[in-house]
Design an enzyme around this catalytic site. Structure first.
Site, PDB file in Angstrom:
ATOM      1  N   GLY A 180      -3.354   4.385   0.977  1.00 47.98           N
ATOM      2  CA  GLY A 180      -3.250   3.296  -0.164  1.00 47.98           C
ATOM      3  C   GLY A 180      -2.296   2.238   0.770  1.00 47.98           C
ATOM      4  N   LYS A 181      -2.292   0.944   0.133  1.00 50.62           N
ATOM      5  CA  LYS A 181      -1.359   0.053   0.450  1.00 50.62           C
ATOM      6  C   LYS A 181      -1.186  -0.904  -0.426  1.00 50.62           C
ATOM      7  CE  LYS A 181       1.402  -0.560   4.080  1.00 50.62           C
ATOM      8  NZ  LYS A 181       1.986   0.323   5.017  1.00 50.62           N
ATOM      9  N   GLY A 182      -0.115  -1.740  -0.798  1.00 50.57           N
ATOM     10  CA  GLY A 182       0.004  -2.792  -1.635  1.00 50.57           C
ATOM     11  C   GLY A 182       0.764  -3.906  -1.311  1.00 50.57           C
ATOM     12  N   VAL A 241      -4.616  -1.397  -2.811  1.00 52.79           N
ATOM     13  CA  VAL A 241      -5.979  -0.919  -2.361  1.00 52.79           C
ATOM     14  C   VAL A 241      -5.591   0.459  -2.219  1.00 52.79           C
ATOM     15  CG1 VAL A 241      -7.352  -1.112  -0.314  1.00 52.79           C
ATOM     16  CG2 VAL A 241      -6.523  -3.246  -1.233  1.00 52.79           C
TER      17      VAL A 241
END
Ligand code: NAD
Length: 422
Positions: free
Chosen positions: A103-105, A58
């Site tokens: 952001g992050k995943g 995201v």
């Protein structure tokens, strides 16, 4: 019904947006993530079978720079969680003024059930799947829960193979031998120590307390990466006395102060602090949190200070090393008690700050020495602390809301300057 993590994050954001009377259209624009990518991808297991995994990346905001944030491997990963974590990364980068968005995943997987080669294949395939939105100028992942320097090395290699040349700037948290930064390991704990020192200076200057940090006692929950370096640097560089420490095995107390370097050596051999001989008494984690100390650094888990124990907290200053260690209900109680809190996304921003230095070094293929990294980290965090404390005074609000306001002001201003395309 309990709020989801993203709804909780929005609640904090909206509280700050109310304080600063943020325009409703800006509020909407800054609440929603810019991009959400979900991928379902196959991985060949060691026994020859194929398993399909689900992962997400995201990007909450790209307004102030490329997205930045870790990738976690955990069975409980959901899109909602990844959205909340990406959202927080936007504010963390903005509050310290580094030119990143959030952001992050995550991949839904229990890595303890996979072999190293299965984790490698999963990592390489996941990274290729999200390559359509990442890049050294678009989105730069990093380690998070259950991912580490080795996995970053595989990510970097995968991307470089796909592109055709080595790309150091594609991830941070890499091993130092392939473009990682000196000082990254200690950075988050060191950042907590800088925030603790600044909080003490600030409260002394305001006449709220009358005690220098080298006469203060500290309790640290969690003795992993963040907690151990927060304790070590607070003791060695600020002269604070670390009277309480704990980890998953329990806590301990020493009124004269622990020799933190010695405890770190003990943990290297014994994995946990349990059994460390130079303690006066053993504590539970609950007792550690409510010790009569000047500074408390919760640096282990989320939600450890709740409405059940908040009233028993005796520290005057809390530096939130962990993410979300204080529940919103507990936060209100601590504010009423007059406890001064340095909120998580400021207190633990040392890590992302040195990740930023790693990225800059990687883009330039030019590497800094440790002194330069430490000096740059200190000056960024000292300025961020001062900005947030000023803002708290300006809006007559608490430090958490002030940190949001500082961060939101920067992103909102950048959004206005850039305008709406087309
Ligand atoms: P880590 O795994 O290195 O250490 C975690 C520590 O917490 C260990 O000492 C562990 O024993 C202890 N712990 C686990 N369960 C516990 C329990 N029930 N009670 C007491 N202690 C317990 O993790 P870390 O990297 O130090 O991260 C700690 C926190 O800081 C997390 O919330 C993480 O999200 C946050 N954080 C870390 C970084 C970073 O750069 N490492 C950056 C920002 C935020």
């Amino acid at each position: 019904m309990a709020l989801s993590l993203f709804e909780n994050a929005l609640k904090q954001f909206n509280k700050a947006a109310d304080v600063m009377q943020l325009d409703p259209s800006m509020r909407e624009a800054l609440s929603l993530p810019k991009r959400e990518l979900t991928v379902n991808f196959p991985v060949r297991m060691d026994n020859g079978s194929i398993k399909v995994f689900t992962g997400h990346r995201v990007q909450h905001s790209l307004t102030r720079g490329p997205a930045k944030g870790g990738i976690r491997y955990h069975p409980d990963v959901t899109l909602d969680e990844v959205k909340a974590l990406a959202f927080w990364m936007t504010w963390k980068s903005a509050v310290v003024g580094i030119p990143y968005g959030g952001g992050k995943g995550g991949v839904q997987v229990d890595p303890s059930l996979l072999s190293d080669s299965e984790i490698e294949r999963l990592s390489r395939r996941f990274f290729s799947e999200i390559q359509i939105i990442i890049g050294e100028n678009q989105d730069i992942p990093a380690p998070d829960v259950n991912t580490n320097a080795q996995i970053m090395a595989w990510y970097m290699d995968t991307y470089s193979m796909n592109i055709g040349h080595s790309v150091l700037g594609i991830v941070t948290g890499k091993p130092v031998d392939i473009g990682g930064s000196l000082g990254r390991n200690e950075a988050t704990g060191r950042g907590c120590r800088v925030c603790a020192e600044q909080a003490v200076k600030y409260l002394n200057d305001k006449g709220v307390i009358n005690k220098p940090i080298n006469k203060m006692t500290v309790a640290v929950q969690g003795f992993g990466n963040v907690g151990s370096f927060a304790a070590l640097t607070s003791q060695q560089e600020c002269g604070a006395t670390i009277v309480g420490i704990s980890d998953v095995s329990g806590g301990m107390y020493n009124s004269k102060g622990f020799d933190v370097a010695d405890v770190i050596e003990y943990v290297k051999t014994n994995k946990v602090i349990k059994g460390y001989p130079k303690a006066e008494k053993v504590l539970t984690n609950e007792e550690l949190l409510t010790l009569d100390v000047d500074i408390l650094i919760p640096a282990a888990l989320e939600n450890v200070i709740t409405q059940e124990n908040a009233d028993h907290i005796r520290a005057k200053i809390i530096v939130e090393g962990a993410n979300g260690p204080v529940t919103p209900e507990a936060d209100e109680i601590l504010i009423k008690k007059g406890i001064f809190s340095v909120p998580d996304f400021l207190a633990n921003a040392g890590g992302v700050t040195v990740s930023y230095f790693e990225w800059v070094q990687g883009l330039q293929w030019f590497f800094w020495d440790l002194d330069r990294i430490r000096q740059a980290l200190h000056s960024i965090l000292e300025k961020a602390f001062a900005d947030v404390a000023d803002c708290a005074e300006r809006y007559k609000t608490d430090m958490r809301s002030a940190a949001y306001v500082v961060a939101i002001e920067k992103v909102a201003h950048a959004t206005k300057l850039r305008g709406i395309y087309p």
